[in-house]
Design a protein around this motif. Structure first.
Motif, PDB file in Angstrom:
ATOM      1  N   ILE A 235       0.839  -1.207   0.000  1.00 51.47           N
ATOM      2  CA  ILE A 235       0.000   0.000   0.000  1.00 51.47           C
ATOM      3  C   ILE A 235       0.871   1.253   0.000  1.00 51.47           C
ATOM      4  N   TYR A 236       1.908   1.217   0.791  1.00 45.01           N
ATOM      5  CA  TYR A 236       2.830   2.360   0.887  1.00 45.01           C
ATOM      6  C   TYR A 236       3.451   2.690  -0.476  1.00 45.01           C
ATOM      7  N   VAL A 237       3.891   1.661  -1.203  1.00 53.20           N
ATOM      8  CA  VAL A 237       4.504   1.877  -2.519  1.00 53.20           C
ATOM      9  C   VAL A 237       3.464   2.328  -3.525  1.00 53.20           C
ATOM     10  N   ARG A 238       2.257   1.733  -3.478  1.00 54.66           N
ATOM     11  CA  ARG A 238       1.192   2.122  -4.412  1.00 54.66           C
ATOM     12  C   ARG A 238       0.821   3.593  -4.260  1.00 54.66           C
ATOM     13  N   GLU A 239       0.939   4.103  -3.059  1.00 52.56           N
ATOM     14  CA  GLU A 239       0.584   5.500  -2.812  1.00 52.56           C
ATOM     15  C   GLU A 239       1.752   6.457  -3.063  1.00 52.56           C
ATOM     16  N   GLY A 240       2.807   5.942  -3.675  1.00 57.45           N
ATOM     17  CA  GLY A 240       3.921   6.813  -4.047  1.00 57.45           C
ATOM     18  C   GLY A 240       5.091   6.781  -3.092  1.00 57.45           C
ATOM     19  N   GLY A 241       5.107   5.831  -2.147  1.00 58.41           N
ATOM     20  CA  GLY A 241       6.221   5.733  -1.209  1.00 58.41           C
ATOM     21  C   GLY A 241       7.459   5.147  -1.874  1.00 58.41           C
ATOM     22  N   ASN A 242       8.608   5.421  -1.298  1.00 53.60           N
ATOM     23  CA  ASN A 242       9.886   4.923  -1.827  1.00 53.60           C
ATOM     24  C   ASN A 242      10.431   3.822  -0.933  1.00 53.60           C
ATOM     25  N   LEU A 243      11.048   2.821  -1.547  1.00 47.56           N
ATOM     26  CA  LEU A 243      11.438   1.619  -0.822  1.00 47.56           C
ATOM     27  C   LEU A 243      12.876   1.233  -1.150  1.00 47.56           C
ATOM     28  N   LEU A 244      13.652   0.910  -0.109  1.00 50.82           N
ATOM     29  CA  LEU A 244      15.026   0.439  -0.267  1.00 50.82           C
ATOM     30  C   LEU A 244      15.151  -0.914   0.430  1.00 50.82           C
ATOM     31  N   LEU A 245      15.477  -1.960  -0.347  1.00 47.81           N
ATOM     32  CA  LEU A 245      15.540  -3.319   0.181  1.00 47.81           C
ATOM     33  C   LEU A 245      16.953  -3.876   0.085  1.00 47.81           C
ATOM     34  N   PHE A 246      17.434  -4.442   1.197  1.00 46.76           N
ATOM     35  CA  PHE A 246      18.687  -5.196   1.224  1.00 46.76           C
ATOM     36  C   PHE A 246      18.313  -6.613   1.649  1.00 46.76           C
ATOM     37  N   LEU A 247      18.291  -7.526   0.682  1.00 45.77           N
ATOM     38  CA  LEU A 247      17.749  -8.862   0.920  1.00 45.77           C
ATOM     39  C   LEU A 247      18.846  -9.868   1.246  1.00 45.77           C
ATOM     40  N   ASP A 248      18.442 -10.922   1.917  1.00 48.36           N
ATOM     41  CA  ASP A 248      19.330 -12.037   2.254  1.00 48.36           C
ATOM     42  C   ASP A 248      18.579 -13.336   1.987  1.00 48.36           C
ATOM     43  N   PRO A 249      19.307 -14.406   1.770  1.00 42.94           N
ATOM     44  CA  PRO A 249      18.620 -15.703   1.665  1.00 42.94           C
ATOM     45  C   PRO A 249      18.058 -16.099   3.030  1.00 42.94           C
ATOM     46  N   VAL A 250      16.803 -16.493   3.049  1.00 45.21           N
ATOM     47  CA  VAL A 250      16.182 -16.992   4.283  1.00 45.21           C
ATOM     48  C   VAL A 250      16.131 -18.509   4.171  1.00 45.21           C
ATOM     49  N   ILE A 251      16.782 -19.185   5.110  1.00 47.49           N
ATOM     50  CA  ILE A 251      16.965 -20.647   5.028  1.00 47.49           C
ATOM     51  C   ILE A 251      16.386 -21.311   6.273  1.00 47.49           C
ATOM     52  N   ASP A 252      15.673 -22.391   6.057  1.00 50.33           N
ATOM     53  CA  ASP A 252      15.107 -23.169   7.174  1.00 50.33           C
ATOM     54  C   ASP A 252      15.235 -24.648   6.841  1.00 50.33           C
ATOM     55  N   SER A 253      15.835 -25.395   7.754  1.00 45.09           N
ATOM     56  CA  SER A 253      16.029 -26.844   7.577  1.00 45.09           C
ATOM     57  C   SER A 253      16.783 -27.160   6.291  1.00 45.09           C
ATOM     58  N   GLY A 254      17.756 -26.309   5.988  1.00 43.69           N
ATOM     59  CA  GLY A 254      18.597 -26.566   4.822  1.00 43.69           C
ATOM     60  C   GLY A 254      17.946 -26.247   3.496  1.00 43.69           C
ATOM     61  N   LYS A 255      16.836 -25.500   3.522  1.00 47.41           N
ATOM     62  CA  LYS A 255      16.133 -25.151   2.284  1.00 47.41           C
ATOM     63  C   LYS A 255      15.832 -23.657   2.244  1.00 47.41           C
ATOM     64  N   PHE A 256      15.799 -23.118   1.004  1.00 49.07           N
ATOM     65  CA  PHE A 256      15.376 -21.735   0.824  1.00 49.07           C
ATOM     66  C   PHE A 256      13.874 -21.641   1.087  1.00 49.07           C
ATOM     67  N   ILE A 257      13.464 -20.600   1.799  1.00 50.55           N
ATOM     68  CA  ILE A 257      12.029 -20.358   2.001  1.00 50.55           C
ATOM     69  C   ILE A 257      11.709 -18.950   1.500  1.00 50.55           C
ATOM     70  N   PRO A 258      10.462 -18.684   1.106  1.00 45.81           N
ATOM     71  CA  PRO A 258      10.080 -17.371   0.571  1.00 45.81           C
ATOM     72  C   PRO A 258      10.355 -16.247   1.570  1.00 45.81           C
ATOM     73  N   LEU A 259      10.684 -15.077   1.033  1.00 44.51           N
ATOM     74  CA  LEU A 259      10.991 -13.921   1.878  1.00 44.51           C
ATOM     75  C   LEU A 259       9.739 -13.236   2.408  1.00 44.51           C
ATOM     76  N   GLY A 260       8.611 -13.500   1.765  1.00 45.69           N
ATOM     77  CA  GLY A 260       7.369 -12.828   2.160  1.00 45.69           C
ATOM     78  C   GLY A 260       7.182 -11.497   1.457  1.00 45.69           C
ATOM     79  N   LEU A 261       8.180 -11.097   0.678  1.00 45.84           N
ATOM     80  CA  LEU A 261       8.124  -9.802  -0.028  1.00 45.84           C
ATOM     81  C   LEU A 261       7.964  -9.984  -1.531  1.00 45.84           C
TER      82      LEU A 261
END
Length: 541
Positions: free
Chosen positions: A276-302
């Motif tokens: 919603i914030y981005v749709r309304e014209g907000g600015n976003l800066l993301l620094f992502l990392d691999p999220v790992i659980d039980s030896g597997k990649f899992i979705p970041l939720g973003l």
């Protein structure tokens, strides 16, 4: 006949005497004309020099050369800036400070500089002490000084710079060394920052998320990025952090929202607030990392947030196999590397050719999306790949590329510009209809039409560490700060690395400088004039 001959001889002698007098008059005129012409040339050259001021920096590292960002800021000043330097003429910093400030003055007539030596002009020093609230060695903000401080002011707004702010010393093995080595000189960084702070009317608000294992803006430890907070506050930003779970929505005051790494995925509810914030014209800066659980990649939720900018992540760890980009350090694997392969963008233009370091990054990819413009900021070499086998990547052994891996080059960062969605604009218009007059509605429509969100995303958060920011040979700090400048539309935001003081200089005392000036402007012209007068006098005889 005799009378005719004597008359001819008489006339001849007259002509001869006239001819002898003529060259003598011409020589005298020539000498005085030469002196006058020389004086005119000197005056004209000085006039031209005063109108077309140019200084040259002959130091190897361009020690005194101002950065393009500083020049842009001071050339566009709207207010007069007064800089008062409280510093003894015997200080080891006074020469460097004078040279730097002379360059500030050369780019803007709005900058005025005054030097006050507490040892010589004690009365003036005491008067200005009272004006700026400097109490015997203590600034109004509590910092201690030894009668050395630079005061930058514009009207009632004042900023103080101490020698400690401008310098960083290397004491070697002895922390109490009496003659430490100057390691970094940060005068330009501090002075330009002070000018920005006192000339900008409003602070830009930057918000950092927390609650998902992000780097903490309030801390300065291994998982802290307090150094970034210090840089942002220095550049007149207001910095805040909060948990999205505690907010019904992201405050409208946030000009920029930063997600500085994550160890746990975002919930759908938290991610929807960012959407919603981005749709309304907000600015976003993301620094992502691999999220790992039980030896597997899992979705970041973003994923939905990234999709708004036509960006997606890949379940892999970036591995670089170009030896020229790997670190020659024992124990550092192929997942840690440098690259200076930047795309064409405002963010990366100032750092062309300067490498940035990445560590345990995830691959990014872009796809076509209407109303979205994405530019790749930085990528790896063709010899790199995205290692999809986590067990192989974490084994500590040199990995080998397989068919399942993602081929290089791999994009590590994108800059995205998006238009505000039509749906959001219609919702706002429907909500506000009947509450405002036609004129106000037209203004709001125009404002919504022009509004657009900006997104910058990097597939790594380790690039934020203080260790990498402090490396003068790396562009990590500039890459991050320039990204923030573009996102907040503050191109004047400064990212000025400290100057390396290793240079060869000729240090002259005031007495020696006066002697040189006396010879250049008094003795040498006087010798030329004297020679001209002597030559004229001898020829006249």
């Amino acid at each position: 006949m005799n009378s005719n001959i004597s008359e001819i001889e008489k006339n001849g002698s007259k002509n001869q005497s006239t001819e002898e007098q003529f060259p003598k008059l011409s020589i005298a005129t020539y000498v005085w004309a030469s002196i006058l012409l020389f004086a005119i040339i000197v005056v004209m050259l000085n006039y031209i020099a005063s109108r077309h001021y140019k200084r040259f920096d002959l130091t190897k590292e361009k020690y005194y050369t101002l950065s393009p960002k500083t020049i842009n800021i001071i050339r566009n000043l709207s207010a007069n800036i007064d800089i008062t330097v409280f510093m003894s003429m015997t200080s080891n910093l006074i020469g460097d400070v004078k040279e730097i400030l002379s360059r500030y003055k050369s780019f803007s007539p709005k900058i005025k500089v005054e030097y006050v030596d507490p040892d010589i002009d004690s009365a003036r020093f005491e008067l200005l002490q009272k004006k700026y609230g400097i109490r015997s060695g203590t600034l109004p903000d509590g910092r201690e000084i030894s009668e050395q401080v630079i005061v930058v002011s514009a009207g009632d707004r004042v900023k103080f710079i101490t020698p400690g702010d401008m310098t960083e010393y290397d004491f070697g093995e002895d922390p109490y060394a009496s003659s430490p080595t100057l390691k970094k000189f940060k005068a330009e960084e501090q002075i330009t920052s002070a000018i920005l702070s006192i000339t900008e009317k409003e602070q830009t608000h930057i918000c950092f998320t927390k609650g998902h294992g992000e780097w903490e803006i309030e801390k300065a430890d291994k998982k802290g990025i307090g150094h970034i907070e210090e840089i942002l506050k220095r550049d007149n930003f207001k910095v805040d952090s909060f948990s999205l779970q505690e907010k019904p929505k992201i405050p409208a005051a946030c000009k920029l929202l930063v997600v500085a790494g994550l160890e746990r995925p975002f919930s759908e509810k938290d991610a929807s607030k960012i959407e919603i914030y981005v749709r309304e014209g907000g600015n976003l800066l993301l620094f992502l990392d691999p999220v790992i659980d039980s030896g597997k990649f899992i979705p970041l939720g973003l994923e939905k947030v990234l999709a708004m900018g036509g960006i997606e992540t890949k379940n892999a760890i970036v591995v670089e196999n170009d030896e020229s980009r790997l670190l020659p350090v024992s124990g550092v694997g192929m997942e840690t590397f440098v690259t200076s392969d930047y795309g064409e963008h405002q963010i990366t233009k100032p750092i062309e050719g300067i490498p940035s370091l990445f560590r345990i990054a995830i691959p990014l990819n872009s796809f076509n999306k209407e109303g979205v413009s994405a530019v790749a900021l930085v990528k790896t070499s063709e010899k790199s790949w995205g290692e999809t086998d986590l067990e192989k990547a974490g084994s500590g052994e040199t990995p080998e590329k397989s068919q399942e891996d993602i081929p290089g080059p791999i994009v590590l960062g994108y800059a995205v510009q998006t238009q505000v969605s039509e749906e959001t604009k219609m919702q706002k218009e429907d909500k506000e209809n009947g509450e405002k007059g036609k004129d106000e509605e037209e203004k709001d429509k125009k404002k919504e039409k022009e509004a657009r969100g900006r997104i910058v995303v990097f597939g790594d958060s380790d690039m934020l560490s203080q260790e990498l920011f402090s490396q003068l040979t790396l562009a990590n700090q500039e890459l991050v700060v320039d990204s923030i400048a573009w996102l907040t539309e503050r191109q004047s935001l400064i990212s000025i690395p400290p100057k390396n003081p290793e240079n060869v200089r000729l240090n002259l005392t005031n007495s020696q400088m006066n002697t040189i000036l006396f010879w250049i402007f008094i003795n040498m012209p006087a010798i030329v004039i004297a020679c001209g007068i002597i030559i004229w006098w001898r020829r006249r005889k």
